[in-house]
Design a protein around this motif. Structure first.
Motif, PDB file in Angstrom:
ATOM      1  N   VAL A 248       0.870  -1.179   0.000  1.00  0.00           N
ATOM      2  CA  VAL A 248       0.000   0.000   0.000  1.00  0.00           C
ATOM      3  C   VAL A 248       0.905   1.228   0.000  1.00  0.00           C
ATOM      4  O   VAL A 248       1.792   1.355   0.847  1.00  0.00           O
ATOM      5  N   GLU A 249       0.699   2.117  -0.947  1.00  0.00           N
ATOM      6  CA  GLU A 249       1.513   3.325  -1.042  1.00  0.00           C
ATOM      7  C   GLU A 249       1.123   4.320   0.049  1.00  0.00           C
ATOM      8  O   GLU A 249      -0.031   4.373   0.489  1.00  0.00           O
ATOM      9  N   GLY A 250       2.094   5.118   0.470  1.00  0.00           N
ATOM     10  CA  GLY A 250       1.787   6.112   1.489  1.00  0.00           C
ATOM     11  C   GLY A 250       2.923   7.097   1.692  1.00  0.00           C
ATOM     12  O   GLY A 250       3.868   7.157   0.901  1.00  0.00           O
ATOM     13  N   ARG A 251       2.819   7.858   2.741  1.00  0.00           N
ATOM     14  CA  ARG A 251       3.858   8.801   3.135  1.00  0.00           C
ATOM     15  C   ARG A 251       3.885   8.859   4.654  1.00  0.00           C
ATOM     16  O   ARG A 251       2.894   8.499   5.311  1.00  0.00           O
ATOM     17  N   TYR A 252       5.010   9.300   5.222  1.00  0.00           N
ATOM     18  CA  TYR A 252       5.114   9.320   6.674  1.00  0.00           C
ATOM     19  C   TYR A 252       5.945  10.497   7.148  1.00  0.00           C
ATOM     20  O   TYR A 252       6.749  11.056   6.404  1.00  0.00           O
TER      21      TYR A 252
ATOM     22  N   ARG B 140       8.972  17.015   8.007  1.00  0.00           N
ATOM     23  CA  ARG B 140       9.326  16.452   6.708  1.00  0.00           C
ATOM     24  C   ARG B 140       8.496  15.208   6.437  1.00  0.00           C
ATOM     25  O   ARG B 140       8.268  14.401   7.321  1.00  0.00           O
ATOM     26  N   GLU B 141       8.037  15.075   5.191  1.00  0.00           N
ATOM     27  CA  GLU B 141       7.307  13.874   4.790  1.00  0.00           C
ATOM     28  C   GLU B 141       8.156  13.077   3.808  1.00  0.00           C
ATOM     29  O   GLU B 141       8.883  13.659   2.991  1.00  0.00           O
ATOM     30  N   PHE B 142       8.054  11.756   3.899  1.00  0.00           N
ATOM     31  CA  PHE B 142       8.792  10.864   3.020  1.00  0.00           C
ATOM     32  C   PHE B 142       7.834   9.833   2.441  1.00  0.00           C
ATOM     33  O   PHE B 142       6.867   9.423   3.089  1.00  0.00           O
ATOM     34  N   ALA B 143       8.100   9.428   1.202  1.00  0.00           N
ATOM     35  CA  ALA B 143       7.282   8.396   0.578  1.00  0.00           C
ATOM     36  C   ALA B 143       7.626   7.033   1.169  1.00  0.00           C
ATOM     37  O   ALA B 143       8.736   6.804   1.645  1.00  0.00           O
ATOM     38  N   CYS B 144       6.679   6.131   1.136  1.00  0.00           N
ATOM     39  CA  CYS B 144       6.917   4.784   1.644  1.00  0.00           C
ATOM     40  C   CYS B 144       5.886   3.841   1.036  1.00  0.00           C
ATOM     41  O   CYS B 144       4.952   4.265   0.355  1.00  0.00           O
ATOM     42  N   HIS B 145       6.066   2.572   1.278  1.00  0.00           N
ATOM     43  CA  HIS B 145       4.995   1.616   1.020  1.00  0.00           C
ATOM     44  C   HIS B 145       5.095   0.488   2.026  1.00  0.00           C
ATOM     45  O   HIS B 145       6.167   0.228   2.597  1.00  0.00           O
TER      46      HIS B 145
ATOM     47  N   GLU C 254       4.485  -5.603   4.824  1.00  0.00           N
ATOM     48  CA  GLU C 254       3.594  -6.525   5.529  1.00  0.00           C
ATOM     49  C   GLU C 254       2.743  -5.721   6.504  1.00  0.00           C
ATOM     50  O   GLU C 254       3.195  -4.713   7.048  1.00  0.00           O
ATOM     51  N   ILE C 255       1.512  -6.174   6.725  1.00  0.00           N
ATOM     52  CA  ILE C 255       0.588  -5.440   7.590  1.00  0.00           C
ATOM     53  C   ILE C 255      -0.136  -6.397   8.521  1.00  0.00           C
ATOM     54  O   ILE C 255      -0.557  -7.478   8.123  1.00  0.00           O
ATOM     55  N   SER C 256      -0.301  -5.965   9.749  1.00  0.00           N
ATOM     56  CA  SER C 256      -1.254  -6.564  10.675  1.00  0.00           C
ATOM     57  C   SER C 256      -1.764  -5.430  11.560  1.00  0.00           C
ATOM     58  O   SER C 256      -1.279  -4.295  11.472  1.00  0.00           O
ATOM     59  N   CYS C 257      -2.720  -5.718  12.416  1.00  0.00           N
ATOM     60  CA  CYS C 257      -3.216  -4.688  13.331  1.00  0.00           C
ATOM     61  C   CYS C 257      -2.192  -4.368  14.416  1.00  0.00           C
ATOM     62  O   CYS C 257      -2.300  -3.332  15.076  1.00  0.00           O
ATOM     63  N   ASP C 258      -1.208  -5.234  14.604  1.00  0.00           N
ATOM     64  CA  ASP C 258      -0.202  -5.020  15.646  1.00  0.00           C
ATOM     65  C   ASP C 258       1.081  -4.406  15.116  1.00  0.00           C
ATOM     66  O   ASP C 258       1.755  -3.650  15.822  1.00  0.00           O
ATOM     67  N   GLU C 259       1.449  -4.725  13.868  1.00  0.00           N
ATOM     68  CA  GLU C 259       2.695  -4.233  13.296  1.00  0.00           C
ATOM     69  C   GLU C 259       2.546  -3.997  11.799  1.00  0.00           C
ATOM     70  O   GLU C 259       1.880  -4.761  11.102  1.00  0.00           O
ATOM     71  N   ILE C 260       3.194  -2.930  11.319  1.00  0.00           N
ATOM     72  CA  ILE C 260       3.229  -2.625   9.893  1.00  0.00           C
ATOM     73  C   ILE C 260       4.687  -2.468   9.497  1.00  0.00           C
ATOM     74  O   ILE C 260       5.403  -1.631  10.051  1.00  0.00           O
ATOM     75  N   VAL C 261       5.137  -3.286   8.553  1.00  0.00           N
ATOM     76  CA  VAL C 261       6.505  -3.190   8.056  1.00  0.00           C
ATOM     77  C   VAL C 261       6.508  -2.225   6.880  1.00  0.00           C
ATOM     78  O   VAL C 261       5.767  -2.409   5.909  1.00  0.00           O
ATOM     79  N   LEU C 262       7.331  -1.176   6.972  1.00  0.00           N
ATOM     80  CA  LEU C 262       7.392  -0.137   5.952  1.00  0.00           C
ATOM     81  C   LEU C 262       8.784  -0.066   5.348  1.00  0.00           C
ATOM     82  O   LEU C 262       9.782  -0.292   6.031  1.00  0.00           O
ATOM     83  N   THR C 263       8.838   0.262   4.069  1.00  0.00           N
ATOM     84  CA  THR C 263      10.109   0.606   3.450  1.00  0.00           C
ATOM     85  C   THR C 263      10.068   2.079   3.084  1.00  0.00           C
ATOM     86  O   THR C 263       9.071   2.574   2.549  1.00  0.00           O
ATOM     87  N   GLY C 264      11.144   2.804   3.408  1.00  0.00           N
ATOM     88  CA  GLY C 264      11.205   4.240   3.154  1.00  0.00           C
ATOM     89  C   GLY C 264      12.645   4.714   3.180  1.00  0.00           C
ATOM     90  O   GLY C 264      13.548   3.962   3.570  1.00  0.00           O
ATOM     91  N   PRO C 265      12.897   5.960   2.791  1.00  0.00           N
ATOM     92  CA  PRO C 265      14.273   6.454   2.680  1.00  0.00           C
ATOM     93  C   PRO C 265      14.938   6.803   3.998  1.00  0.00           C
ATOM     94  O   PRO C 265      16.157   6.867   4.088  1.00  0.00           O
ATOM     95  N   VAL C 266      14.143   7.064   5.052  1.00  0.00           N
ATOM     96  CA  VAL C 266      14.690   7.506   6.336  1.00  0.00           C
ATOM     97  C   VAL C 266      14.015   6.730   7.457  1.00  0.00           C
ATOM     98  O   VAL C 266      12.790   6.589   7.470  1.00  0.00           O
ATOM     99  N   ALA C 267      14.811   6.227   8.394  1.00  0.00           N
ATOM    100  CA  ALA C 267      14.268   5.540   9.562  1.00  0.00           C
ATOM    101  C   ALA C 267      14.677   6.279  10.822  1.00  0.00           C
ATOM    102  O   ALA C 267      15.820   6.715  10.956  1.00  0.00           O
TER     103      ALA C 267
END
Length: 211
Positions: free
Chosen positions: A26-30, A43-48, A51-64
């Motif tokens: 799922v595309e998004g920003r954070y 600052r906002e960064f793009a991400c997607h 993996e998703i659950s109600c307890d944890e969401i794994v995101l990939t993005g340029p800054v952690a």
């Protein structure tokens, strides 16, 4: 040193979804609590999602951010989710959303729906077909010789949309991977680069992901 490199010792490698998590994009920003631009705005960064659950969401993005940092994410089909970073993974991080009972049930229903439908991955209608690289993490080389890590949101033979912890100006010349281009558009979570020359489709991903 890139953000990704500085976090190397804390990285956890994920090979398959743990029980209860759904592998869905799922595309998004954070926005992170500690990251602000020169105007004092978050600052906002793009991400997607990976993996998703109600307890944890794994995101990939340029800054952690560091473990424990507050994060606000806005996602297609999911809306705004707030929470905190609980773990770092290769190319991103794991977010634990803060959910009310009703919001948790709604999110569970959305995840189930997304797992059964792939309409959000339909190609868009642009002059040059856009695609998303299998490994979206790359680098941006600036005119002063400095290099920053970035996330390629999408790409085509004529340009790419990029998210990174830099604020280029319209007209700036830079290189995404090994492809030189000029910044032609700026949006909240990143910027668009038009390549100086059209690229060959077969070589595009290799060149964009090479430094």
């Amino acid at each position: 040193m890139s953000d990704r490199a500085s976090l190397q010792d804390d990285v956890v490698f994920i090979e398959r979804p743990p029980a209860g998590r759904t592998r869905v994009r799922v595309e998004g920003r954070y926005a992170l609590a500690s990251r602000w631009n020169e105007r004092g705005e978050r600052r906002e960064f793009a991400c997607h999602t990976v993996e998703i659950s109600c307890d944890e969401i794994v995101l990939t993005g340029p800054v952690a951010g560091p473990v424990g940092e507050r994060i606000i994410g806005v996602f297609d089909e999911l809306g705004q989710l707030e929470g905190q970073i609980v773990r770092l993974v290769e190319g991103g991080f794991v977010m634990r959303p803060s959910l009310s009972k009703d919001r948790r049930k709604w999110l569970a229903d959305q995840i189930d729906w997304l797992d059964k439908h792939a309409h959000f991955n339909l190609p868009n209608d642009r002059t040059h077909k856009r695609s998303v690289p299998k490994v979206p993490h790359s680098t941006v080389l600036l005119s002063d010789g400095s290099m920053r890590s970035c996330l390629i949101i999408d790409m085509s033979v004529s340009g790419a949309a990029v998210s990174a912890e830099i604020s280029p100006q319209l007209g700036d010349v830079l290189a995404v991977g090994k492809v030189i281009g000029r910044v032609v558009r700026i949006f909240p979570e990143g910027f668009a680069v038009r390549f100086i020359e059209l690229q060959h489709p077969a070589a595009l991903e290799r060149l964009l992901l090479s430094a």
